[in-house]
Design a protein around this motif. Structure first.
Motif, PDB file in Angstrom:
ATOM      1  N   LEU A 159       1.622  33.096 -14.820  1.00 40.76           N
ATOM      2  CA  LEU A 159       1.378  34.349 -15.532  1.00 40.76           C
ATOM      3  C   LEU A 159       1.227  35.511 -14.563  1.00 40.76           C
ATOM      4  O   LEU A 159       1.755  36.611 -14.799  1.00 40.76           O
ATOM      5  CB  LEU A 159       0.120  34.204 -16.394  1.00 40.76           C
ATOM      6  CG  LEU A 159      -0.275  35.416 -17.255  1.00 40.76           C
ATOM      7  CD1 LEU A 159       0.830  35.754 -18.245  1.00 40.76           C
ATOM      8  CD2 LEU A 159      -1.587  35.144 -17.988  1.00 40.76           C
ATOM      9  N   HIS A 160       0.522  35.277 -13.468  1.00 38.51           N
ATOM     10  CA  HIS A 160       0.357  36.326 -12.451  1.00 38.51           C
ATOM     11  C   HIS A 160       1.702  36.697 -11.846  1.00 38.51           C
ATOM     12  O   HIS A 160       2.011  37.901 -11.681  1.00 38.51           O
ATOM     13  CB  HIS A 160      -0.597  35.830 -11.364  1.00 38.51           C
ATOM     14  CG  HIS A 160      -0.678  36.729 -10.177  1.00 38.51           C
ATOM     15  ND1 HIS A 160      -1.274  37.973 -10.206  1.00 38.51           N
ATOM     16  CD2 HIS A 160      -0.223  36.555  -8.903  1.00 38.51           C
ATOM     17  CE1 HIS A 160      -1.178  38.535  -9.023  1.00 38.51           C
ATOM     18  NE2 HIS A 160      -0.555  37.711  -8.209  1.00 38.51           N
ATOM     19  N   LEU A 161       2.519  35.711 -11.514  1.00 36.24           N
ATOM     20  CA  LEU A 161       3.834  36.006 -10.935  1.00 36.24           C
ATOM     21  C   LEU A 161       4.713  36.758 -11.928  1.00 36.24           C
ATOM     22  O   LEU A 161       5.449  37.687 -11.547  1.00 36.24           O
ATOM     23  CB  LEU A 161       4.509  34.701 -10.507  1.00 36.24           C
ATOM     24  CG  LEU A 161       3.879  33.977  -9.313  1.00 36.24           C
ATOM     25  CD1 LEU A 161       4.589  32.657  -9.062  1.00 36.24           C
ATOM     26  CD2 LEU A 161       3.924  34.853  -8.059  1.00 36.24           C
ATOM     27  N   LEU A 162       4.659  36.375 -13.207  1.00 31.73           N
ATOM     28  CA  LEU A 162       5.448  37.074 -14.223  1.00 31.73           C
ATOM     29  C   LEU A 162       5.021  38.539 -14.323  1.00 31.73           C
ATOM     30  O   LEU A 162       5.864  39.454 -14.375  1.00 31.73           O
ATOM     31  CB  LEU A 162       5.284  36.384 -15.569  1.00 31.73           C
ATOM     32  CG  LEU A 162       5.979  37.056 -16.763  1.00 31.73           C
ATOM     33  CD1 LEU A 162       7.485  37.090 -16.548  1.00 31.73           C
ATOM     34  CD2 LEU A 162       5.633  36.333 -18.063  1.00 31.73           C
ATOM     35  N   MET A 163       3.718  38.777 -14.330  1.00 29.13           N
ATOM     36  CA  MET A 163       3.222  40.156 -14.384  1.00 29.13           C
ATOM     37  C   MET A 163       3.680  40.946 -13.170  1.00 29.13           C
ATOM     38  O   MET A 163       4.083  42.115 -13.289  1.00 29.13           O
ATOM     39  CB  MET A 163       1.701  40.157 -14.471  1.00 29.13           C
ATOM     40  CG  MET A 163       1.142  39.716 -15.803  1.00 29.13           C
ATOM     41  SD  MET A 163      -0.669  39.797 -15.826  1.00 29.13           S
ATOM     42  CE  MET A 163      -0.986  39.459 -17.569  1.00 29.13           C
ATOM     43  N   PHE A 168       7.191  44.987 -10.557  1.00 33.75           N
ATOM     44  CA  PHE A 168       8.193  45.343  -9.539  1.00 33.75           C
ATOM     45  C   PHE A 168       9.448  45.935 -10.183  1.00 33.75           C
ATOM     46  O   PHE A 168       9.937  46.989  -9.782  1.00 33.75           O
ATOM     47  CB  PHE A 168       8.564  44.107  -8.712  1.00 33.75           C
ATOM     48  CG  PHE A 168       7.424  43.537  -7.920  1.00 33.75           C
ATOM     49  CD1 PHE A 168       6.349  44.330  -7.540  1.00 33.75           C
ATOM     50  CD2 PHE A 168       7.405  42.199  -7.562  1.00 33.75           C
ATOM     51  CE1 PHE A 168       5.294  43.818  -6.812  1.00 33.75           C
ATOM     52  CE2 PHE A 168       6.351  41.668  -6.832  1.00 33.75           C
ATOM     53  CZ  PHE A 168       5.295  42.480  -6.464  1.00 33.75           C
ATOM     54  N   ILE A 169       9.947  45.223 -11.204  1.00 33.78           N
ATOM     55  CA  ILE A 169      11.194  45.655 -11.845  1.00 33.78           C
ATOM     56  C   ILE A 169      11.005  46.988 -12.562  1.00 33.78           C
ATOM     57  O   ILE A 169      11.852  47.890 -12.471  1.00 33.78           O
ATOM     58  CB  ILE A 169      11.687  44.566 -12.809  1.00 33.78           C
ATOM     59  CG1 ILE A 169      12.069  43.301 -12.025  1.00 33.78           C
ATOM     60  CG2 ILE A 169      12.879  45.060 -13.613  1.00 33.78           C
ATOM     61  CD1 ILE A 169      12.404  42.112 -12.903  1.00 33.78           C
ATOM     62  N   SER A 170       9.888  47.133 -13.273  1.00 32.50           N
ATOM     63  CA  SER A 170       9.657  48.377 -14.013  1.00 32.50           C
ATOM     64  C   SER A 170       9.477  49.549 -13.070  1.00 32.50           C
ATOM     65  O   SER A 170      10.010  50.647 -13.303  1.00 32.50           O
ATOM     66  CB  SER A 170       8.424  48.222 -14.910  1.00 32.50           C
ATOM     67  OG  SER A 170       8.599  47.182 -15.851  1.00 32.50           O
ATOM     68  N   SER A 171       8.722  49.347 -11.979  1.00 29.99           N
ATOM     69  CA  SER A 171       8.520  50.435 -11.020  1.00 29.99           C
ATOM     70  C   SER A 171       9.843  50.840 -10.367  1.00 29.99           C
ATOM     71  O   SER A 171      10.141  52.039 -10.210  1.00 29.99           O
ATOM     72  CB  SER A 171       7.516  50.005  -9.948  1.00 29.99           C
ATOM     73  OG  SER A 171       6.274  49.675 -10.526  1.00 29.99           O
ATOM     74  N   ALA A 172      10.641  49.847 -10.001  1.00 32.01           N
ATOM     75  CA  ALA A 172      11.941  50.166  -9.408  1.00 32.01           C
ATOM     76  C   ALA A 172      12.865  50.834 -10.414  1.00 32.01           C
ATOM     77  O   ALA A 172      13.630  51.745 -10.073  1.00 32.01           O
ATOM     78  CB  ALA A 172      12.588  48.894  -8.858  1.00 32.01           C
ATOM     79  N   THR A 199       1.850  50.519 -17.073  1.00 36.77           N
ATOM     80  CA  THR A 199       0.430  50.753 -17.376  1.00 36.77           C
ATOM     81  C   THR A 199      -0.196  49.550 -18.071  1.00 36.77           C
ATOM     82  O   THR A 199      -1.294  49.108 -17.703  1.00 36.77           O
ATOM     83  CB  THR A 199       0.289  52.000 -18.259  1.00 36.77           C
ATOM     84  OG1 THR A 199       0.868  53.127 -17.595  1.00 36.77           O
ATOM     85  CG2 THR A 199      -1.171  52.290 -18.550  1.00 36.77           C
ATOM     86  N   VAL A 200       0.509  48.997 -19.063  1.00 35.27           N
ATOM     87  CA  VAL A 200      -0.040  47.865 -19.818  1.00 35.27           C
ATOM     88  C   VAL A 200      -0.180  46.638 -18.928  1.00 35.27           C
ATOM     89  O   VAL A 200      -1.208  45.943 -18.939  1.00 35.27           O
ATOM     90  CB  VAL A 200       0.855  47.574 -21.043  1.00 35.27           C
ATOM     91  CG1 VAL A 200       0.436  46.262 -21.706  1.00 35.27           C
ATOM     92  CG2 VAL A 200       0.768  48.713 -22.049  1.00 35.27           C
ATOM     93  N   ILE A 201       0.845  46.333 -18.128  1.00 31.26           N
ATOM     94  CA  ILE A 201       0.788  45.149 -17.269  1.00 31.26           C
ATOM     95  C   ILE A 201      -0.304  45.292 -16.224  1.00 31.26           C
ATOM     96  O   ILE A 201      -1.054  44.346 -15.932  1.00 31.26           O
ATOM     97  CB  ILE A 201       2.150  44.918 -16.592  1.00 31.26           C
ATOM     98  CG1 ILE A 201       3.202  44.568 -17.648  1.00 31.26           C
ATOM     99  CG2 ILE A 201       2.052  43.797 -15.570  1.00 31.26           C
ATOM    100  CD1 ILE A 201       2.920  43.288 -18.411  1.00 31.26           C
ATOM    101  N   THR A 202      -0.436  46.490 -15.650  1.00 33.23           N
ATOM    102  CA  THR A 202      -1.493  46.703 -14.660  1.00 33.23           C
ATOM    103  C   THR A 202      -2.869  46.521 -15.274  1.00 33.23           C
ATOM    104  O   THR A 202      -3.757  45.883 -14.694  1.00 33.23           O
ATOM    105  CB  THR A 202      -1.373  48.110 -14.056  1.00 33.23           C
ATOM    106  OG1 THR A 202      -0.060  48.270 -13.490  1.00 33.23           O
ATOM    107  CG2 THR A 202      -2.414  48.332 -12.982  1.00 33.23           C
TER     108      THR A 202
END
Length: 279
Positions: A159-163, A168-172, A199-202
């Motif tokens: 779950l941590h790796l998925l988040m 990473f993908i969203s920021s890029a 924002t939600v994932i963070t």
């Protein structure tokens, strides 16, 4: 002698039978709740569907024809709910019903479950094995506990790796879309969605703390496995000649590790201010 009975074996079988009875009653209660829910919910859903159908006709198509799609959906829903209601009533009241507990209140099954649990407790008290046997039995259950801890640790690690990958993908993607569309008016909706995702994932990662949970679970599993291996090999701190003392020390140590793990979980579930006060 072959004709002699083993009282320990008889006691074990009796306790296992009580466990089976309790598990069976728990499942029967779940099934009965679903049956009762279906008996009451299906007719209510049928009436609500008819009311909604009539309400749509009055509010939207009072002076015209209702669309064919709406009529088809409502007709199929009413037909399905009517058939389901009739089938459930027949299964409930027929003499040779395939249902296990037709016409049986849930509270009656709960009473049977409470009595079965009480019988199990009384039998367990009457035939309590010696402390050494209980400690040896406890040792045999530890491998299952280690597997459970590692399974939960893998779950939180994934779950941590998925988040992290979503972040990473969203920021890029935010940077890429902003650079591609200048001015960014055609992709404004995409940028808003990507920003909301970050924002939600963070926030979710900071609140649920999957990385910390995975680390704590793996650490507890490794510690328990280390003590289990030390006991089996007879090395420190279980190198004493007294097997009973080793088992007692082992059980005490493992319960301490499990209590520490539960404390860590409670600390992670508390707000940050609450964690500081606990620590």
């Amino acid at each position: 002698m072959a004709g002699m009975q083993n009282p320990v074996g008889d006691t074990t079988e009796l306790l296992i039978e009580h466990r089976r009875e309790i598990a069976n009653l728990v499942q029967r209660i779940k099934n009965r709740r679903m049956q009762v829910f279906g008996l009451y919910a299906t007719p209510v859903a049928l009436v609500l569907t008819v009311v909604v159908w009539a309400g749509l006709k009055v509010l939207l198509w009072l002076h015209g024809d209702t669309p064919t799609a709406i009529n088809g959906i409502c007709t199929a829903t009413v037909f399905f709910l009517a058939i389901a209601s009739v089938v459930q009533l027949v299964l409930e009241f027929q003499s040779d019903s395939p249902w296990e507990d037709p016409k049986t209140p849930v509270r009656q099954l709960k009473l049977k479950l409470a009595l079965a649990e009480e019988r199990h407790v009384l039998e367990a008290r009457r035939h309590t094995p010696p402390v050494t046997d209980r400690q040896a039995s406890y040792k045999e259950r530890i491998p299952g506990e280690i597997l459970r801890l590692r399974k939960e640790s893998r779950h939180y690690r994934r779950l941590h790796l998925l988040m992290q990958w979503i972040l990473f993908i969203s920021s890029a993607a935010i940077s890429a879309v902003t650079a591609w569309y200048d001015p960014p008016q055609p992709a404004k909706g995409v940028l808003i969605g990507l920003g909301a995702t970050v924002t939600v994932i963070t926030a979710a990662a900071g609140y649920f703390k999957p990385r910390e949970r995975a680390f704590n679970l793996q650490q507890t599993a490794d510690s328990i496995e280390q003590h289990t291996t030390a006991l089996e090999l007879g090395i420190a701190p279980y190198s004493a000649a007294d097997e009973k003392g080793n088992l007692a020390l082992y059980a005490t140590t493992i319960e301490g590790l499990r209590a520490e793990q539960r404390m860590r979980e409670q600390q992670l579930d508390q707000p940050q201010q609450g964690q500081q006060s606990v620590l």
